[in-house]
Enzyme design. Structure first.
Site, PDB file in Angstrom:
ATOM      1  N   ALA A  66      38.494  65.127 146.055  1.00 49.11           N
ATOM      2  CA  ALA A  66      39.385  64.070 146.506  1.00 49.11           C
ATOM      3  C   ALA A  66      39.743  63.235 145.281  1.00 49.11           C
ATOM      4  CB  ALA A  66      38.675  63.201 147.538  1.00 49.11           C
ATOM      5  N   GLY A 112      35.995  67.616 147.747  1.00 51.66           N
ATOM      6  CA  GLY A 112      37.058  67.998 148.689  1.00 51.66           C
ATOM      7  C   GLY A 112      37.662  69.363 148.369  1.00 51.66           C
ATOM      8  N   GLU A 115      35.326  71.746 149.920  1.00 51.88           N
ATOM      9  CA  GLU A 115      35.482  71.575 151.373  1.00 51.88           C
ATOM     10  C   GLU A 115      36.769  72.254 151.856  1.00 51.88           C
ATOM     11  OE1 GLU A 115      34.813  67.280 150.928  1.00 51.88           O
ATOM     12  OE2 GLU A 115      33.387  67.443 152.575  1.00 51.88           O
ATOM     13  N   GLU A 135      29.437  64.588 145.520  1.00 52.93           N
ATOM     14  CA  GLU A 135      29.710  63.239 146.025  1.00 52.93           C
ATOM     15  C   GLU A 135      28.571  62.254 145.772  1.00 52.93           C
ATOM     16  OE1 GLU A 135      30.630  66.006 147.485  1.00 52.93           O
ATOM     17  OE2 GLU A 135      32.618  65.771 148.397  1.00 52.93           O
TER      18      GLU A 135
HETATM   19  N1  COA Z   1      39.967  62.506 141.146  1.00 53.69           N
HETATM   20  C1  COA Z   1      40.855  61.946 140.314  1.00 53.69           C
HETATM   21  N2  COA Z   1      41.102  62.392 139.088  1.00 53.69           N
HETATM   22  C2  COA Z   1      40.408  63.455 138.661  1.00 53.69           C
HETATM   23  C3  COA Z   1      39.457  64.096 139.466  1.00 53.69           C
HETATM   24  C4  COA Z   1      39.248  63.574 140.774  1.00 53.69           C
HETATM   25  N3  COA Z   1      38.388  64.150 141.615  1.00 53.69           N
HETATM   26  N4  COA Z   1      38.898  65.124 138.779  1.00 53.69           N
HETATM   27  C5  COA Z   1      39.503  65.126 137.577  1.00 53.69           C
HETATM   28  N5  COA Z   1      40.421  64.115 137.505  1.00 53.69           N
HETATM   29  C6  COA Z   1      41.288  63.770 136.383  1.00 53.69           C
HETATM   30  C7  COA Z   1      40.529  63.047 135.266  1.00 53.69           C
HETATM   31  O1  COA Z   1      40.419  61.662 135.562  1.00 53.69           O
HETATM   32  C8  COA Z   1      41.431  63.328 134.086  1.00 53.69           C
HETATM   33  O2  COA Z   1      42.560  62.496 134.174  1.00 53.69           O
HETATM   34  P1  COA Z   1      43.116  61.719 132.843  1.00 53.69           P
HETATM   35  O3  COA Z   1      43.467  62.841 131.896  1.00 53.69           O
HETATM   36  O4  COA Z   1      44.301  60.963 133.344  1.00 53.69           O
HETATM   37  O5  COA Z   1      41.977  60.895 132.354  1.00 53.69           O
HETATM   38  C9  COA Z   1      41.918  64.744 134.355  1.00 53.69           C
HETATM   39  O6  COA Z   1      41.765  64.961 135.763  1.00 53.69           O
HETATM   40  C10 COA Z   1      41.128  65.813 133.628  1.00 53.69           C
HETATM   41  O7  COA Z   1      39.754  65.661 133.978  1.00 53.69           O
HETATM   42  P2  COA Z   1      38.581  65.498 132.889  1.00 53.69           P
HETATM   43  O8  COA Z   1      37.444  64.813 133.555  1.00 53.69           O
HETATM   44  O9  COA Z   1      39.106  64.883 131.641  1.00 53.69           O
HETATM   45  O10 COA Z   1      38.226  67.025 132.607  1.00 53.69           O
HETATM   46  P3  COA Z   1      36.827  67.599 132.092  1.00 53.69           P
HETATM   47  O11 COA Z   1      37.094  69.020 131.692  1.00 53.69           O
HETATM   48  O12 COA Z   1      36.220  66.704 131.071  1.00 53.69           O
HETATM   49  O13 COA Z   1      35.845  67.592 133.362  1.00 53.69           O
HETATM   50  C11 COA Z   1      35.308  67.893 135.706  1.00 53.69           C
HETATM   51  C12 COA Z   1      36.148  68.387 134.497  1.00 53.69           C
HETATM   52  C13 COA Z   1      35.790  68.666 136.926  1.00 53.69           C
HETATM   53  C14 COA Z   1      33.825  68.180 135.429  1.00 53.69           C
HETATM   54  C15 COA Z   1      35.513  66.369 135.885  1.00 53.69           C
HETATM   55  O14 COA Z   1      36.917  66.112 135.916  1.00 53.69           O
HETATM   56  C16 COA Z   1      34.920  65.807 137.155  1.00 53.69           C
HETATM   57  O15 COA Z   1      33.696  65.642 137.232  1.00 53.69           O
HETATM   58  N6  COA Z   1      35.756  65.485 138.164  1.00 53.69           N
HETATM   59  C17 COA Z   1      35.328  64.835 139.371  1.00 53.69           C
HETATM   60  C18 COA Z   1      34.623  65.807 140.293  1.00 53.69           C
HETATM   61  C19 COA Z   1      34.108  65.099 141.525  1.00 53.69           C
HETATM   62  O16 COA Z   1      33.232  64.269 141.478  1.00 53.69           O
HETATM   63  N7  COA Z   1      34.698  65.452 142.681  1.00 53.69           N
HETATM   64  C20 COA Z   1      34.295  64.907 143.957  1.00 53.69           C
HETATM   65  C21 COA Z   1      35.201  63.809 144.340  1.00 53.69           C
HETATM   66  S1  COA Z   1      34.725  63.087 145.881  1.00 53.69           S
END
Ligand code: COA
Length: 260
Positions: A66, A112, A115, A135
């Protein structure tokens, strides 16, 4: 149909729904969820669409969850609305759809995103994909059905560990757990999804819809799945497809199902 956050591509009777927010790793914001509701509702109604493959744009993410930025300042009532609306309008709609939906997990499927994949009927993954429900790392629990669908797919003990640690698992382990059916290279992912879907589309479509309903009932404590199976089995006997399937077998030819 034109969407801001989705790409729709039709290939014969297969419809691709591609989540297209690559710069945000295809995170599901409200607008994308609303578009998914519309896209799936239309696809299930459209007689030219036999089945759907959902995937993410690019090679890095299926869906990284999400959109976390939309959670800022949300109170308990807002949280309830987010989960209820998402579950009702998107995740349940996909799971209960009358046409097969395959998730082609091309990269991160987190929160999400996993999910969403779990609401689909079949999941296959690229060998580079990583999956998890992180989460709790945000002080949250899954809200789009993750606490219910994950234990059904991989068992309660493994689901407890994955959800409480928030750890990601690689595609190979996900296949070993039964979370995905096949693990393939990126190049092989969509061809495999198409191969599975085309096989399903060669079968009786009303029978396939019946199978989805009956199998889903096995996971719904409010329903007697055996009763649902009896009903669906009986309904098949009222279809021309069933008569065609039986005749074709006896006449040693391929059936021509018409979905009637
Ligand atoms: N919601 C909003 N933005 C997200 C996102 C999310 N779930 N997941 C990634 N993004 C965005 C980042 O903020 C970043 O945006 P920016 O370039 O404007 O700063 C962009 O996507 C790239 O992500 P980034 O974190 O820089 O990539 P990474 O390769 O370093 O890491 C992940 C990849 C997937 C490990 C990391 O993005 C992450 O942990 N995301 C969240 C996962 C999560 O907790 N999901 C559950 C949500 S309830």
């Amino acid at each position: 149909m034109q969407f801001e956050n989705l790409l729709i591509k039709n290939k014969g009777r297969i419809q691709y729904i591609i989540i297209n927010r690559e710069s945000k790793l295809n995170a599901l914001n409200k607008a994308t969820l609303a578009e998914l509701h519309t896209a799936f509702s239309e696809a299930f109604k459209n007689p030219e669409v036999g089945g759907i493959i959902i995937t993410g744009a690019g090679q890095k993410a299926f869906v990284a969850g999400a959109d976390i930025s939309e959670f800022v300042g949300v109170d308990a009532k807002g949280g309830r609305d987010i989960a209820t609306t998402g579950q009702t309008n998107v995740f349940d709609v996909i799971e209960n759809g009358c046409k097969p939906v395959i998730a082609a997990i091309n990269g991160f499927a987190l929160g999400g995103g996993l999910e969403l994949a779990m609401a689909c009927h079949i999941r296959i993954a690229a060998d580079s994909a990583k999956m998890g429900l992180p989460e709790v790392t945000l002080g949250l629990v899954p809200g789009y059905g993750g606490t219910q669908r994950l234990p059904r797919l991989i068992g309660k003990g493994r689901a407890m560990e994955l959800i409480m640690t928030g750890e990601m698992i690689a595609a190979g382990k996900a296949e070993q757990y039964g979370l995905v059916n096949h693990t393939l290279s990126q190049d092989e992912l969509l061809p495999k999804a198409e191969e599975i879907l085309l096989k399903i589309l060669s079968r009786g479509p009303l029978a396939v819809a019946s199978a989805i309903r009956a199998i889903n009932a096995s996971c719904n404590p409010g329903e007697n799945g055996f009763e649902v199976e009896i009903n669906e089995f009986s309904k098949c006997f009222a279809t021309n497809d069933m008569r065609e399937g039986i005749s074709a077998f006896l006449e040693k030819r391929n059936p021509q199902f018409k979905g009637e």
